[in-house]
Design a protein around this motif. Structure first.
Motif, PDB file in Angstrom:
ATOM      1  N   THR A  89      34.764  46.862  46.788  1.00  0.00           N
ATOM      2  CA  THR A  89      35.153  46.340  48.094  1.00  0.00           C
ATOM      3  C   THR A  89      36.591  45.860  47.984  1.00  0.00           C
ATOM      4  O   THR A  89      37.254  46.074  46.967  1.00  0.00           O
ATOM      5  N   ASN A  90      37.104  45.220  49.017  1.00  0.00           N
ATOM      6  CA  ASN A  90      38.438  44.646  48.937  1.00  0.00           C
ATOM      7  C   ASN A  90      38.399  43.276  48.275  1.00  0.00           C
ATOM      8  O   ASN A  90      37.443  42.510  48.445  1.00  0.00           O
ATOM      9  N   ASN A  91      39.463  42.960  47.561  1.00  0.00           N
ATOM     10  CA  ASN A  91      39.577  41.636  46.964  1.00  0.00           C
ATOM     11  C   ASN A  91      39.509  40.547  48.027  1.00  0.00           C
ATOM     12  O   ASN A  91      38.895  39.487  47.817  1.00  0.00           O
ATOM     13  N   HIS A  92      40.127  40.779  49.188  1.00  0.00           N
ATOM     14  CA  HIS A  92      40.145  39.721  50.201  1.00  0.00           C
ATOM     15  C   HIS A  92      38.788  39.523  50.876  1.00  0.00           C
ATOM     16  O   HIS A  92      38.585  38.527  51.574  1.00  0.00           O
ATOM     17  N   VAL A  93      37.842  40.432  50.658  1.00  0.00           N
ATOM     18  CA  VAL A  93      36.479  40.244  51.179  1.00  0.00           C
ATOM     19  C   VAL A  93      35.721  39.212  50.345  1.00  0.00           C
ATOM     20  O   VAL A  93      34.860  38.487  50.851  1.00  0.00           O
ATOM     21  N   VAL A  94      36.047  39.133  49.049  1.00  0.00           N
ATOM     22  CA  VAL A  94      35.331  38.223  48.138  1.00  0.00           C
ATOM     23  C   VAL A  94      36.317  37.286  47.443  1.00  0.00           C
ATOM     24  O   VAL A  94      36.145  36.943  46.273  1.00  0.00           O
ATOM     25  N   ASP A  95      37.351  36.862  48.177  1.00  0.00           N
ATOM     26  CA  ASP A  95      38.421  36.100  47.533  1.00  0.00           C
ATOM     27  C   ASP A  95      38.031  34.682  47.154  1.00  0.00           C
ATOM     28  O   ASP A  95      38.629  34.088  46.258  1.00  0.00           O
ATOM     29  N   ASN A  96      37.030  34.100  47.797  1.00  0.00           N
ATOM     30  CA  ASN A  96      36.615  32.722  47.503  1.00  0.00           C
ATOM     31  C   ASN A  96      35.392  32.746  46.591  1.00  0.00           C
ATOM     32  O   ASN A  96      34.261  32.957  47.037  1.00  0.00           O
ATOM     33  N   LEU A  97      35.601  32.498  45.309  1.00  0.00           N
ATOM     34  CA  LEU A  97      34.505  32.575  44.348  1.00  0.00           C
ATOM     35  C   LEU A  97      33.564  31.381  44.430  1.00  0.00           C
ATOM     36  O   LEU A  97      32.546  31.336  43.729  1.00  0.00           O
TER      37      LEU A  97
END
Length: 352
Positions: free
Chosen positions: A101-109
């Motif tokens: 997916t895109n990094n910005h879709v899962v940017d908040n770990l």
């Protein structure tokens, strides 16, 4: 409750985060196509969509919104907290549970992420490995039995043509999963600015006029033959039907998977340089101490090919570089003082 989706939107110079066998039809267009040809095109779209929707998943982030009531000028009282679901899209790249997916879709770990497959099953995300250099992330879900499908990708050297028909599948507005939209490759080699103050940008994007919306981020851009060409990443804020996708290919995907499965980390080749992408190659701006190219390449050199694969804005250095593993030897061909020179370089390693 209003659910926000994920898609990057582009201003003129500012990037704002809101929250591939190829097929070519030459100069044909809808008005020129005979009824039989139009029917054939329709059938190809239907067939392509029906055989690829099961490689597409929803990527759901669970966040919390707090609501306060103002008691006085300097005091607010918490009334309630509500769960907010933010949804993007992902592509199954391995039946073993790996999804891109895109990094910005899962940017908040710090958030809890869930994957919902085409058949409605939900799986908690166990691992996330991020690569913000090209805005992608690989997520892993634990499964008892293999997933039913995985994406097919175009070969590294497979041509993608401007004018070629494509379709996108995604979760627009976080409300309409597995929505299919149709269009063409409108352009290639697009450079998208992230931060103009630091000259940060993404290079090499495909441009498409297929309808894209927040929530499509991380979904596939697919050829009529069912091969994934790229991953949908951004749309233009100031235009209509101007969307962008990061190019993907089979070699990039298989190399990334092998590295992850062997190391449980996302390792990338390291050159130890800064450079500028140009239409003729990658111009070296800085060589850092300890770089694996020290003693061979110089500041001002223009890298024009890797293992005889031509470097340009359409085929940027980074996308070819990431098809190799750290420690592999690659032949760099450069232009220096109007001379063409070649050097073998053993790639360094960086951990993301």
């Amino acid at each position: 409750m209003h659910n926000k989706g994920f898609l990057r939107m582009l201003g003129v110079n500012i990037l704002v985060i809101l929250f591939f066998s190829s097929y070519f039809f030459g100069n044909k267009n809808y008005s020129q196509m005979a009824p039989g040809s139009a029917k054939s095109l329709e059938q190809q779209i239907i067939a392509g969509a029906s055989t690829t929707t099961d490689i597409v998943v929803q990527v759901v982030a669970e966040d919390t919104a707090a609501y306060y009531q103002e008691e006085s000028f300097d005091k607010d009282t918490l009334i309630e907290k509500q769960s907010i679901l933010k949804k993007g899209t992902g592509i199954i790249i391995s039946k073993k549970g790996y999804i891109i997916t895109n990094n910005h879709v899962v940017d908040n770990l710090n958030l809890k992420y869930t994957v919902i497959t085409d058949d409605g099953k939900s799986f908690p995300v166990k691992k996330i490995r991020k690569d913000d250099m090209i805005d992608i992330a690989i997520i892993f879900i634990e499964i008892e039995t293999p997933l039913l499908s995985e994406a097919k990708f175009i070969d590294l050297d497979e041509p993608v043509n401007v004018g070629q028909f494509v379709f996108a599948i995604g979760n627009p507005l976080s409300e309409y999963p597995n929505t299919v939209s149709f269009g063409i490759i409108s352009g290639k080699g697009r450079k998208l600015t992230i931060d103009s103050s630091t000259n940060s940008y993404y290079a090499g994007f495909y441009q498409t006029d297929a309808a894209l919306n927040p929530g499509n981020s991380g979904g596939p851009l697919i050829s009529l033959s069912g091969d994934v060409l790229g991953i949908v990443t951004a749309i233009s804020r100031g235009g209509n039907n101007i969307g962008f996708a990061i190019p993907l290919n089979y070699k990039f995907i298989t190399t990334t998977l092998e590295i992850l499965q062997q190391n449980n980390l996302l390792l990338r080749p390291y050159l130890g340089i800064s450079y500028t992408d140009t239409s003729t190659g990658a111009k070296i701006d800085t060589i850092f101490a300890g770089s694996p190219v020290q003693g061979q390449l110089l500041v001002g050199d223009i890298i024009i090919s890797l293992d005889k694969r031509k470097i340009s804005l359409i085929n940027p250095l980074l996308y070819y570089l990431y098809t190799y593993k750290p420690g592999e030897t690659v032949v760099f061909t450069i232009i220096r003082n109007n001379q063409t020179l070649s050097f073998p370089v053993v790639l360094g390693q960086k951990t993301l």
